[in-house]
Structure formats: C-alpha cells, structure tokens
Design a protein around this motif. Structure first.
Motif, PDB file in Angstrom:
ATOM      1  N   GLU A   1       0.880  -1.164   0.000  1.00 54.85           N
ATOM      2  CA  GLU A   1       0.000   0.000   0.000  1.00 54.85           C
ATOM      3  C   GLU A   1       0.917   1.213   0.000  1.00 54.85           C
ATOM      4  O   GLU A   1       1.825   1.311   0.836  1.00 54.85           O
ATOM      5  N   HIS A   2       0.734   2.124  -0.943  1.00 53.06           N
ATOM      6  CA  HIS A   2       1.598   3.292  -1.099  1.00 53.06           C
ATOM      7  C   HIS A   2       0.878   4.533  -0.561  1.00 53.06           C
ATOM      8  O   HIS A   2      -0.274   4.790  -0.933  1.00 53.06           O
ATOM      9  N   TYR A   3       1.583   5.280   0.268  1.00 53.67           N
ATOM     10  CA  TYR A   3       1.037   6.492   0.893  1.00 53.67           C
ATOM     11  C   TYR A   3       1.983   7.659   0.653  1.00 53.67           C
ATOM     12  O   TYR A   3       3.185   7.554   0.904  1.00 53.67           O
ATOM     13  N   ALA A   4       1.429   8.775   0.199  1.00 55.88           N
ATOM     14  CA  ALA A   4       2.220   9.978  -0.051  1.00 55.88           C
ATOM     15  C   ALA A   4       2.072  10.948   1.123  1.00 55.88           C
ATOM     16  O   ALA A   4       0.981  11.097   1.684  1.00 55.88           O
ATOM     17  N   PRO A   5       3.158  11.621   1.495  1.00 55.98           N
ATOM     18  CA  PRO A   5       3.073  12.586   2.587  1.00 55.98           C
ATOM     19  C   PRO A   5       2.224  13.792   2.189  1.00 55.98           C
ATOM     20  O   PRO A   5       2.200  14.194   1.024  1.00 55.98           O
ATOM     21  N   THR A   6       1.529  14.355   3.154  1.00 55.70           N
ATOM     22  CA  THR A   6       0.766  15.583   2.945  1.00 55.70           C
ATOM     23  C   THR A   6       1.240  16.612   3.961  1.00 55.70           C
ATOM     24  O   THR A   6       2.030  16.293   4.855  1.00 55.70           O
ATOM     25  N   GLU A   7       0.728  17.809   3.847  1.00 54.42           N
ATOM     26  CA  GLU A   7       1.030  18.845   4.837  1.00 54.42           C
ATOM     27  C   GLU A   7       0.048  18.811   6.003  1.00 54.42           C
ATOM     28  O   GLU A   7       0.218  19.540   6.979  1.00 54.42           O
ATOM     29  N   ASP A   8      -0.975  17.945   5.908  1.00 46.87           N
ATOM     30  CA  ASP A   8      -1.982  17.833   6.965  1.00 46.87           C
ATOM     31  C   ASP A   8      -1.397  17.190   8.211  1.00 46.87           C
ATOM     32  O   ASP A   8      -0.513  16.331   8.121  1.00 46.87           O
ATOM     33  N   MET A   9      -1.916  17.610   9.335  1.00 43.74           N
ATOM     34  CA  MET A   9      -1.527  17.028  10.616  1.00 43.74           C
ATOM     35  C   MET A   9      -2.777  16.484  11.295  1.00 43.74           C
ATOM     36  O   MET A   9      -3.883  16.982  11.091  1.00 43.74           O
ATOM     37  N   TYR A  10      -2.585  15.438  12.102  1.00 38.21           N
ATOM     38  CA  TYR A  10      -3.666  14.786  12.833  1.00 38.21           C
ATOM     39  C   TYR A  10      -3.312  14.789  14.310  1.00 38.21           C
ATOM     40  O   TYR A  10      -2.193  14.395  14.677  1.00 38.21           O
ATOM     41  N   LEU A  11      -4.226  15.243  15.143  1.00 39.03           N
ATOM     42  CA  LEU A  11      -3.988  15.259  16.585  1.00 39.03           C
ATOM     43  C   LEU A  11      -4.431  13.924  17.170  1.00 39.03           C
ATOM     44  O   LEU A  11      -5.617  13.604  17.204  1.00 39.03           O
ATOM     45  N   HIS A  12      -3.472  13.121  17.597  1.00 40.40           N
ATOM     46  CA  HIS A  12      -3.736  11.802  18.169  1.00 40.40           C
ATOM     47  C   HIS A  12      -4.338  11.946  19.556  1.00 40.40           C
ATOM     48  O   HIS A  12      -4.203  12.988  20.198  1.00 40.40           O
ATOM     49  N   ASP A  13      -4.987  10.900  20.031  1.00 35.21           N
ATOM     50  CA  ASP A  13      -5.631  10.901  21.346  1.00 35.21           C
ATOM     51  C   ASP A  13      -4.673  11.265  22.482  1.00 35.21           C
ATOM     52  O   ASP A  13      -5.092  11.826  23.487  1.00 35.21           O
ATOM     53  N   ASP A  14      -3.379  10.946  22.308  1.00 40.53           N
ATOM     54  CA  ASP A  14      -2.401  11.231  23.364  1.00 40.53           C
ATOM     55  C   ASP A  14      -1.849  12.660  23.283  1.00 40.53           C
ATOM     56  O   ASP A  14      -0.953  13.034  24.027  1.00 40.53           O
ATOM     57  N   GLY A  15      -2.397  13.470  22.349  1.00 41.83           N
ATOM     58  CA  GLY A  15      -1.973  14.857  22.220  1.00 41.83           C
ATOM     59  C   GLY A  15      -0.842  15.084  21.241  1.00 41.83           C
ATOM     60  O   GLY A  15      -0.462  16.226  20.977  1.00 41.83           O
ATOM     61  N   GLN A  16      -0.297  14.020  20.689  1.00 43.44           N
ATOM     62  CA  GLN A  16       0.817  14.141  19.747  1.00 43.44           C
ATOM     63  C   GLN A  16       0.285  14.425  18.346  1.00 43.44           C
ATOM     64  O   GLN A  16      -0.702  13.834  17.906  1.00 43.44           O
ATOM     65  N   GLU A  17       0.957  15.338  17.636  1.00 43.63           N
ATOM     66  CA  GLU A  17       0.599  15.625  16.254  1.00 43.63           C
ATOM     67  C   GLU A  17       1.316  14.644  15.335  1.00 43.63           C
ATOM     68  O   GLU A  17       2.522  14.427  15.447  1.00 43.63           O
ATOM     69  N   LEU A  18       0.543  14.051  14.420  1.00 41.45           N
ATOM     70  CA  LEU A  18       1.080  13.094  13.468  1.00 41.45           C
ATOM     71  C   LEU A  18       0.886  13.627  12.055  1.00 41.45           C
ATOM     72  O   LEU A  18      -0.166  14.189  11.733  1.00 41.45           O
ATOM     73  N   GLN A  19       1.873  13.442  11.211  1.00 45.54           N
ATOM     74  CA  GLN A  19       1.752  13.845   9.808  1.00 45.54           C
ATOM     75  C   GLN A  19       0.845  12.855   9.087  1.00 45.54           C
ATOM     76  O   GLN A  19       0.955  11.644   9.271  1.00 45.54           O
ATOM     77  N   VAL A  20      -0.033  13.373   8.244  1.00 44.45           N
ATOM     78  CA  VAL A  20      -0.957  12.531   7.484  1.00 44.45           C
ATOM     79  C   VAL A  20      -0.309  12.103   6.169  1.00 44.45           C
ATOM     80  O   VAL A  20       0.241  12.932   5.441  1.00 44.45           O
ATOM     81  N   PHE A  21      -0.389  10.802   5.892  1.00 42.77           N
ATOM     82  CA  PHE A  21       0.021  10.234   4.620  1.00 42.77           C
ATOM     83  C   PHE A  21      -1.241   9.716   3.935  1.00 42.77           C
ATOM     84  O   PHE A  21      -2.012   8.976   4.539  1.00 42.77           O
TER      85      PHE A  21
END
Length: 72
Positions: free
Chosen positions: A42-62
């Motif tokens: 499965e191929h995923y490309a990086p985006t500029e979007d960020m996702y706020l995880h339940d633990d408060g950490q920001e994750l980059q969206v692919f």
C-alpha cells in the motif's frame, strides 16, 4: 534498542488496511511510504496535513495513492 514513537497516520486504502497499521513511525516523512501487507504494498504519499492523536501528539498525514502486488 530505541523505541520509535509514532509520527504518522495513514489515511485511505479502504478496509484492506487494518486500523492497527495506520498509526506508525515513518523514517522519511518526505517520500512515499510503502506498507507491506501479505502479497501487496500500500503506497502512501506525505501531505502537509496534521492529525492530533488521542495522546496529544501531532502526526503527519500520509494519503493512500495506490496498491501494487508482489510478483510470484
């Protein structure tokens, strides 16, 4: 061995991509990430979007871009 903390979330790809595989560490956050699942990638490309995880950490969206199969 150092523990690698999640820094990415994989979006898209349908139900063939288990939820448990979507939050993960990606070494190179500027290139397409390939997730090996069974007989395919499965191929995923990086985006500029960020996702706020339940633990408060920001994750980059692919974002899912395609699926390729391993030749036998």
């Amino acid at each position: 061995m150092m523990t690698q903390h999640p820094n990415a979330v994989l979006r898209g790809g349908g139900s063939l991509v288990p939820d448990g595989e979507r939050i993960r560490h990606v070494s190179n956050t500027t290139d397409t990430f390939k997730l090996f699942l069974g007989n395919r990638y499965e191929h995923y490309a990086p985006t500029e979007d960020m996702y706020l995880h339940d633990d408060g950490q920001e994750l980059q969206v692919f974002e899912w871009v395609r699926r390729t199969f391993v030749a036998e």
